[in-house]
Design a protein around this motif. Sequence first.
Motif, PDB file in Angstrom:
ATOM      1  N   SER A 192      97.666 110.044 -49.424  1.00  0.00           N
ATOM      2  CA  SER A 192      96.723 109.438 -48.474  1.00  0.00           C
ATOM      3  C   SER A 192      97.324 108.200 -47.818  1.00  0.00           C
ATOM      4  O   SER A 192      97.190 107.996 -46.611  1.00  0.00           O
ATOM      5  CB  SER A 192      95.421 109.076 -49.190  1.00  0.00           C
ATOM      6  OG  SER A 192      94.743 110.234 -49.612  1.00  0.00           O
ATOM      7  N   VAL A 193      97.996 107.364 -48.630  1.00  0.00           N
ATOM      8  CA  VAL A 193      98.606 106.149 -48.082  1.00  0.00           C
ATOM      9  C   VAL A 193      99.703 106.511 -47.085  1.00  0.00           C
ATOM     10  O   VAL A 193      99.795 105.927 -45.994  1.00  0.00           O
ATOM     11  CB  VAL A 193      99.183 105.270 -49.216  1.00  0.00           C
ATOM     12  CG1 VAL A 193      99.956 104.085 -48.628  1.00  0.00           C
ATOM     13  CG2 VAL A 193      98.062 104.763 -50.114  1.00  0.00           C
ATOM     14  N   SER A 194     100.563 107.484 -47.449  1.00  0.00           N
ATOM     15  CA  SER A 194     101.674 107.862 -46.574  1.00  0.00           C
ATOM     16  C   SER A 194     101.181 108.437 -45.253  1.00  0.00           C
ATOM     17  O   SER A 194     101.815 108.258 -44.206  1.00  0.00           O
ATOM     18  CB  SER A 194     102.600 108.850 -47.286  1.00  0.00           C
ATOM     19  OG  SER A 194     101.938 110.066 -47.551  1.00  0.00           O
ATOM     20  N   LYS A 195     100.051 109.129 -45.277  1.00  0.00           N
ATOM     21  CA  LYS A 195      99.501 109.684 -44.044  1.00  0.00           C
ATOM     22  C   LYS A 195      98.842 108.599 -43.198  1.00  0.00           C
ATOM     23  O   LYS A 195      99.002 108.570 -41.966  1.00  0.00           O
ATOM     24  CB  LYS A 195      98.494 110.784 -44.370  1.00  0.00           C
ATOM     25  CG  LYS A 195      99.150 112.061 -44.887  1.00  0.00           C
ATOM     26  CD  LYS A 195      98.112 113.110 -45.249  1.00  0.00           C
ATOM     27  CE  LYS A 195      98.786 114.389 -45.740  1.00  0.00           C
ATOM     28  NZ  LYS A 195      97.792 115.405 -46.172  1.00  0.00           N
ATOM     29  N   TYR A 196      98.100 107.698 -43.847  1.00  0.00           N
ATOM     30  CA  TYR A 196      97.415 106.636 -43.109  1.00  0.00           C
ATOM     31  C   TYR A 196      98.434 105.682 -42.480  1.00  0.00           C
ATOM     32  O   TYR A 196      98.269 105.234 -41.342  1.00  0.00           O
ATOM     33  CB  TYR A 196      96.481 105.870 -44.037  1.00  0.00           C
ATOM     34  CG  TYR A 196      95.626 104.852 -43.319  1.00  0.00           C
ATOM     35  CD1 TYR A 196      94.450 105.236 -42.674  1.00  0.00           C
ATOM     36  CD2 TYR A 196      95.991 103.516 -43.280  1.00  0.00           C
ATOM     37  CE1 TYR A 196      93.676 104.303 -42.008  1.00  0.00           C
ATOM     38  CE2 TYR A 196      95.219 102.581 -42.613  1.00  0.00           C
ATOM     39  CZ  TYR A 196      94.058 102.978 -41.986  1.00  0.00           C
ATOM     40  OH  TYR A 196      93.293 102.051 -41.327  1.00  0.00           O
ATOM     41  N   TYR A 197      99.510 105.369 -43.240  1.00  0.00           N
ATOM     42  CA  TYR A 197     100.560 104.484 -42.741  1.00  0.00           C
ATOM     43  C   TYR A 197     101.804 105.303 -42.398  1.00  0.00           C
ATOM     44  O   TYR A 197     102.916 104.995 -42.836  1.00  0.00           O
ATOM     45  CB  TYR A 197     100.903 103.432 -43.800  1.00  0.00           C
ATOM     46  CG  TYR A 197      99.798 102.431 -44.043  1.00  0.00           C
ATOM     47  CD1 TYR A 197      99.562 101.396 -43.157  1.00  0.00           C
ATOM     48  CD2 TYR A 197      98.988 102.538 -45.167  1.00  0.00           C
ATOM     49  CE1 TYR A 197      98.548 100.474 -43.375  1.00  0.00           C
ATOM     50  CE2 TYR A 197      97.975 101.610 -45.402  1.00  0.00           C
ATOM     51  CZ  TYR A 197      97.759 100.593 -44.502  1.00  0.00           C
ATOM     52  OH  TYR A 197      96.755  99.670 -44.731  1.00  0.00           O
ATOM     53  N   ALA A 198     101.605 106.332 -41.594  1.00  0.00           N
ATOM     54  CA  ALA A 198     102.684 107.287 -41.312  1.00  0.00           C
ATOM     55  C   ALA A 198     103.923 106.628 -40.722  1.00  0.00           C
ATOM     56  O   ALA A 198     105.046 107.054 -40.985  1.00  0.00           O
ATOM     57  CB  ALA A 198     102.168 108.376 -40.364  1.00  0.00           C
ATOM     58  N   ASN A 199     103.736 105.570 -39.934  1.00  0.00           N
ATOM     59  CA  ASN A 199     104.865 104.906 -39.284  1.00  0.00           C
ATOM     60  C   ASN A 199     105.273 103.610 -39.982  1.00  0.00           C
ATOM     61  O   ASN A 199     106.011 102.810 -39.409  1.00  0.00           O
ATOM     62  CB  ASN A 199     104.533 104.616 -37.819  1.00  0.00           C
ATOM     63  CG  ASN A 199     104.283 105.877 -37.023  1.00  0.00           C
ATOM     64  OD1 ASN A 199     105.001 106.865 -37.182  1.00  0.00           O
ATOM     65  ND2 ASN A 199     103.263 105.867 -36.181  1.00  0.00           N
ATOM     66  N   SER A 200     104.788 103.434 -41.208  1.00  0.00           N
ATOM     67  CA  SER A 200     105.090 102.205 -41.943  1.00  0.00           C
ATOM     68  C   SER A 200     105.516 102.467 -43.386  1.00  0.00           C
ATOM     69  O   SER A 200     106.052 101.574 -44.034  1.00  0.00           O
ATOM     70  CB  SER A 200     103.859 101.278 -41.966  1.00  0.00           C
ATOM     71  OG  SER A 200     103.440 100.958 -40.662  1.00  0.00           O
ATOM     72  N   PHE A 201     105.266 103.655 -43.893  1.00  0.00           N
ATOM     73  CA  PHE A 201     105.447 103.975 -45.310  1.00  0.00           C
ATOM     74  C   PHE A 201     106.913 104.248 -45.609  1.00  0.00           C
ATOM     75  O   PHE A 201     107.551 105.087 -44.973  1.00  0.00           O
ATOM     76  CB  PHE A 201     104.606 105.193 -45.668  1.00  0.00           C
ATOM     77  CG  PHE A 201     104.578 105.531 -47.137  1.00  0.00           C
ATOM     78  CD1 PHE A 201     103.655 104.935 -47.987  1.00  0.00           C
ATOM     79  CD2 PHE A 201     105.469 106.457 -47.656  1.00  0.00           C
ATOM     80  CE1 PHE A 201     103.620 105.266 -49.333  1.00  0.00           C
ATOM     81  CE2 PHE A 201     105.441 106.791 -48.994  1.00  0.00           C
ATOM     82  CZ  PHE A 201     104.517 106.195 -49.842  1.00  0.00           C
ATOM     83  N   ILE A 202     107.464 103.522 -46.603  1.00  0.00           N
ATOM     84  CA  ILE A 202     108.839 103.726 -47.052  1.00  0.00           C
ATOM     85  C   ILE A 202     108.801 103.923 -48.555  1.00  0.00           C
ATOM     86  O   ILE A 202     108.405 103.024 -49.307  1.00  0.00           O
ATOM     87  CB  ILE A 202     109.742 102.524 -46.704  1.00  0.00           C
ATOM     88  CG1 ILE A 202     109.752 102.295 -45.181  1.00  0.00           C
ATOM     89  CG2 ILE A 202     111.160 102.744 -47.217  1.00  0.00           C
ATOM     90  CD1 ILE A 202     110.515 101.055 -44.752  1.00  0.00           C
ATOM     91  N   ALA A 203     109.212 105.086 -48.999  1.00  0.00           N
ATOM     92  CA  ALA A 203     109.031 105.449 -50.405  1.00  0.00           C
ATOM     93  C   ALA A 203     110.111 104.961 -51.362  1.00  0.00           C
ATOM     94  O   ALA A 203     109.815 104.675 -52.515  1.00  0.00           O
ATOM     95  CB  ALA A 203     108.885 106.967 -50.540  1.00  0.00           C
ATOM     96  N   PRO A 204     111.394 104.880 -51.000  1.00  0.00           N
ATOM     97  CA  PRO A 204     112.415 104.539 -51.996  1.00  0.00           C
ATOM     98  C   PRO A 204     112.182 103.180 -52.654  1.00  0.00           C
ATOM     99  O   PRO A 204     111.622 102.262 -52.045  1.00  0.00           O
ATOM    100  CB  PRO A 204     113.713 104.522 -51.176  1.00  0.00           C
ATOM    101  CG  PRO A 204     113.426 105.364 -49.988  1.00  0.00           C
ATOM    102  CD  PRO A 204     111.988 105.134 -49.677  1.00  0.00           C
ATOM    103  N   LYS A 205     112.640 103.053 -53.899  1.00  0.00           N
ATOM    104  CA  LYS A 205     112.509 101.775 -54.594  1.00  0.00           C
ATOM    105  C   LYS A 205     113.311 100.685 -53.881  1.00  0.00           C
ATOM    106  O   LYS A 205     112.934  99.521 -53.866  1.00  0.00           O
ATOM    107  CB  LYS A 205     112.998 101.919 -56.034  1.00  0.00           C
ATOM    108  CG  LYS A 205     112.144 102.848 -56.889  1.00  0.00           C
ATOM    109  CD  LYS A 205     112.724 102.994 -58.270  1.00  0.00           C
ATOM    110  CE  LYS A 205     111.895 103.952 -59.114  1.00  0.00           C
ATOM    111  NZ  LYS A 205     112.481 104.178 -60.456  1.00  0.00           N
ATOM    112  N   ASN A 206     114.451 101.068 -53.301  1.00  0.00           N
ATOM    113  CA  ASN A 206     115.278 100.135 -52.547  1.00  0.00           C
ATOM    114  C   ASN A 206     115.173 100.515 -51.073  1.00  0.00           C
ATOM    115  O   ASN A 206     115.651 101.567 -50.663  1.00  0.00           O
ATOM    116  CB  ASN A 206     116.727 100.219 -53.029  1.00  0.00           C
ATOM    117  CG  ASN A 206     117.634  99.217 -52.341  1.00  0.00           C
ATOM    118  OD1 ASN A 206     117.353  98.766 -51.231  1.00  0.00           O
ATOM    119  ND2 ASN A 206     118.726  98.876 -52.986  1.00  0.00           N
ATOM    120  N   PHE A 207     114.523  99.679 -50.276  1.00  0.00           N
ATOM    121  CA  PHE A 207     114.274 100.042 -48.883  1.00  0.00           C
ATOM    122  C   PHE A 207     115.566 100.176 -48.093  1.00  0.00           C
ATOM    123  O   PHE A 207     115.616 100.880 -47.073  1.00  0.00           O
ATOM    124  CB  PHE A 207     113.331  99.039 -48.215  1.00  0.00           C
ATOM    125  CG  PHE A 207     113.957  97.712 -47.887  1.00  0.00           C
ATOM    126  CD1 PHE A 207     114.422  97.440 -46.616  1.00  0.00           C
ATOM    127  CD2 PHE A 207     114.065  96.728 -48.860  1.00  0.00           C
ATOM    128  CE1 PHE A 207     114.984  96.211 -46.302  1.00  0.00           C
ATOM    129  CE2 PHE A 207     114.627  95.499 -48.561  1.00  0.00           C
ATOM    130  CZ  PHE A 207     115.089  95.239 -47.284  1.00  0.00           C
TER     131      PHE A 207
END
Length: 365
Positions: A192-207
């Motif tokens: 849900s978070v990744s979809k809501y923040y589709a253009n802001s979400f970065i998943a890796p532990k090290n960006f």
Amino acid sequence: MKNVILIIGEAIRYNPPFFSYILREYEQVFGVIDDIKFINENDKNLPFLIEKMLGKYDYITIFATKVAYAIAGKILSTLTLDTLELKDCGTLAPSAAKFAVKDSFLLDIKGCLVNVLKADPLQKLPQILQDPLNEGEGFYLFDTDYASAKARLESLALSYKISFIISEYSSFLLFVRASEQKFGALDKFLDSVSKYYANSFIAPKNFISHAVEKLREIGAKITFAESCTAGLLAAKFGEIAGVSDIFDGSVVSYANEIKRAWLDVSDEVLQDYGAVSEQCVAGMLGGALESSGANFALAISGIAGPGGGSDEKPVGTVFIGAKELGGRQIIGKFHLNGDRNYIREEAANIAVCLLLKLRSDLFLN
């Protein structure tokens, strides 16, 4: 489920490069460190400390010097009314050890998992035998307002029975770590978070690994021109395995003479605007791209302190830029707070964020 690192031996505690290596290896397994304790191998309270920790933590990982490694084995054998035996791998460990490899063994003491490792400076660490339960996931939100993000995440967390912490990691980055409550649905929350923040979400532990992977996907290379960060930006990228696919080299241009000779920053710019200026960073970006043949460049020039500031440009003034070969560029003036090294760290982080901002269509989709 709480975890703790116990360092036994002053030779580890006062060896920052080796201690940092230990922390990196530990974080690869646990993701997050709940607690760290230090004690001298000759401290008479060591048996009592270990016994007390057994009732407080779920995972205890002990990194011990060569002498302390043997001491820790004897203490744990005494606490469990066990005996030491030589395992097939050549490690002396309590007979009840669940697993043992060279210089590392794992015990289950009344539900507390205790891993003891022999940690010798200048040597590769033995294998960490802990296998912790998934305690949560971390992710970044890029260029997102803290208050609005917190409110939105609180609403989602309530729906999916999730707990989370949110931290202002950098000027452009929020870091969030989420974990399940009883009957929680972490995967659905993250989706849900990744979809809501589709253009802001970065998943890796090290960006930064996110930026490296995106550059690799498009077959692009990056270079850097650094002044006050003195190669820190390049070092951050160098921590990522496989970075040579996207990074050939960069320039540390601390002195004006080097900015002039290696990056072709003009005398007029240096004399009229100074090294800490938008114009100088623009010249550094162009020179870095020209000399390297890379597709993207990042440049930093500023005053990290503690001295060197002025009324016009106080300590913490840093100009940071990102540029694409044949494309647009972004250069910003930032006023950063903290000591010298915190300012340098934040400057390097901001530079990577400007890269993401420069081509959000490539890096944030």
